[in-house]
Design a protein around this motif. Sequence first.
Motif, short mmCIF file in Angstrom:
data_model
loop_
_atom_site.label_atom_id
_atom_site.label_comp_id
_atom_site.label_asym_id
_atom_site.label_seq_id
_atom_site.Cartn_x
_atom_site.Cartn_y
_atom_site.Cartn_z
N TYR A 32 0.85 -1.18 0.00
CA TYR A 32 0.00 0.00 0.00
C TYR A 32 0.90 1.24 0.00
N ALA A 33 0.53 2.24 -0.81
CA ALA A 33 1.40 3.41 -0.90
C ALA A 33 0.63 4.64 -1.35
N ARG A 34 1.22 5.77 -1.09
CA ARG A 34 0.81 7.03 -1.71
C ARG A 34 2.07 7.60 -2.35
N PRO A 35 2.33 7.28 -3.61
CA PRO A 35 3.58 7.72 -4.24
C PRO A 35 3.73 9.24 -4.21
N ASP A 36 4.98 9.67 -4.08
CA ASP A 36 5.29 11.09 -4.09
C ASP A 36 5.53 11.62 -5.50
N GLY A 37 5.61 10.73 -6.47
CA GLY A 37 5.85 11.15 -7.84
C GLY A 37 6.29 9.96 -8.68
N ALA A 38 6.70 10.26 -9.92
CA ALA A 38 7.13 9.21 -10.83
C ALA A 38 8.20 9.76 -11.77
N LEU A 39 9.17 8.93 -12.08
CA LEU A 39 10.19 9.31 -13.05
C LEU A 39 9.57 9.38 -14.44
N SER A 48 18.47 10.54 -18.36
CA SER A 48 17.30 10.30 -19.21
C SER A 48 16.07 10.02 -18.37
N ALA A 49 16.24 9.22 -17.30
CA ALA A 49 15.10 8.87 -16.45
C ALA A 49 14.59 10.06 -15.65
N LEU A 50 15.46 11.06 -15.43
CA LEU A 50 15.07 12.22 -14.63
C LEU A 50 14.38 13.30 -15.44
N ARG A 51 14.34 13.14 -16.75
CA ARG A 51 13.63 14.11 -17.58
C ARG A 51 12.12 13.87 -17.45
N GLN A 52 11.36 14.94 -17.39
CA GLN A 52 9.90 14.89 -17.32
C GLN A 52 9.40 14.16 -16.06
N VAL A 53 10.20 14.18 -15.00
CA VAL A 53 9.75 13.60 -13.74
C VAL A 53 8.58 14.42 -13.23
N SER A 54 7.61 13.77 -12.64
CA SER A 54 6.41 14.45 -12.16
C SER A 54 6.14 14.07 -10.71
N PRO A 55 5.91 15.05 -9.82
CA PRO A 55 6.00 16.49 -10.06
C PRO A 55 7.46 16.94 -10.13
N HIS A 56 7.67 18.23 -10.26
CA HIS A 56 9.02 18.77 -10.33
C HIS A 56 9.73 18.62 -8.98
N PHE A 57 11.01 18.22 -9.02
CA PHE A 57 11.84 18.19 -7.82
C PHE A 57 13.04 19.10 -8.03
N ARG A 63 14.90 15.24 -3.86
CA ARG A 63 14.86 16.22 -2.77
C ARG A 63 13.76 17.24 -3.06
N ARG A 64 12.80 17.32 -2.13
CA ARG A 64 11.68 18.24 -2.27
C ARG A 64 11.82 19.36 -1.23
N ARG A 65 11.79 20.58 -1.70
CA ARG A 65 11.99 21.71 -0.81
C ARG A 65 10.82 21.87 0.16
N VAL A 66 11.13 22.00 1.44
CA VAL A 66 10.13 22.25 2.47
C VAL A 66 9.99 23.74 2.71
N GLN A 124 13.08 17.84 2.00
CA GLN A 124 12.63 16.50 2.38
C GLN A 124 13.23 15.53 1.36
N ILE A 125 13.92 14.50 1.85
CA ILE A 125 14.57 13.53 0.96
C ILE A 125 13.68 12.30 0.84
N LEU A 126 13.24 12.00 -0.37
CA LEU A 126 12.28 10.93 -0.64
C LEU A 126 12.99 9.69 -1.15
N TRP A 127 12.19 8.64 -1.45
CA TRP A 127 12.73 7.35 -1.90
C TRP A 127 12.49 7.18 -3.39
N GLY A 128 13.53 6.76 -4.10
CA GLY A 128 13.42 6.42 -5.52
C GLY A 128 14.01 5.06 -5.79
N PRO A 129 14.13 4.68 -7.06
CA PRO A 129 14.65 3.35 -7.38
C PRO A 129 16.10 3.15 -6.97
#
Length: 277
Positions: free
Chosen positions: A192-199, A215-224, A258-261, A267-272
Motif C-alpha cells: 500500500y502506498a501514496r507515491p510522491d511522484g514518478a520518473l 534520461s530517467a530524470l527528464r519529465q519527472v512528475s512532479p518537479h523536484f 529532494r523536495r523543498r520544504v 525532504q529527501i524521498l525514496w526512488g529506485p
Amino acid sequence: MQDRAPSRGVSGVISRRLVLAGLGGLAAAPVHARVVPGFTEVSWLDYEARLGARASDAGGGAFHAATERELLALTNAVRVRSGAPALGWSAELSRVARSHAADLAGRGYVEHLSPEGFDPTHRVGLLARRMIGSASENIAYRRASDETTAAELMGIWRKSESHWSNLMRPRHAQVGFGVVSRGQKTYAVGLYARPDGALGAPLPFRLAQDADLSSALRQVSPHFDSFALTDPTDEAAARARIEGADPLPPGVYQLRPRRRVDRSRYQILWGPIFARV
C-alpha cells in the motif's frame, strides 16, 4: 505480520510479531530478525535477479490473478464504507508483491525480511523502476486442503489490528497484491502506498553510463529541485551526494529526490535502487 518495513541501519535487532494462518486459524509468536551488517554489490545484484525470476516462475507455485483482483475489490469495499478513498491498482506494486509472495513460496518462509536481510523498501526500490516513494507491506499465509479465497485472506488481516490499520489507512492511494499457492500453502502480499511522484521513464537497474540516469530524470512528475544519491542502507541519507556532481563510480545507489520544504530545508524521498556498472 507487521505492516511496516523495519528501520534500516548497518546492524541491529528488530522485534516483530509473526502472524500465521493455518488450519487452526491464527497463531502468533515473537520473531527476532537480525539485520545483515552490510550488503555487498553482488548481494544486491543477486537479490534483484532472484526477484525478477520469481515474478516469472512463481517460486515453483502458481499466481492467482483473479484472487489478487478480488482482494482489490474487497479492500475498496471496506474502505469506502468507512469513508476512506478507494485504492487504485499499481502494476509496479503488484510486481513487487508477486515477487515476494513467490519468494516466500519458493523458499518456505513467512517474513518481511528475506533470508539475506532485504526489507520491503528494498524490494520496492529494486523492482518499481519509476515510483518515487515507499510502501507498507502486509503478509498473509494459509495452509489448507482447499483453495484459499480472497475473503479468507482478508479475514486474516481483519483479525490483526496492525494489518487492518494498514489496509484502511486513508492516506494510501495505490495498492498491489500478489497471491501464490504452492501445494496446500497460500502466500499473499499486499503493498500500500501514496507515491510522491514518478520518473519520466523507467530507470534501468544496471546503468552503463551516467546519461542513462539523466534520461530517467527528464519529465519527472512532479518537479523536484534536485536529486541525491545514497547507499540504499543509509535511511537518513547522511552520506548523500548530489546527482551530476561528479562521474559516478561503480556501485549500488538509491535515487533520493529532494523536495523543498522551505528556504533552508529539503525532504529527501525514496526512488529506485540501481547499480552503476
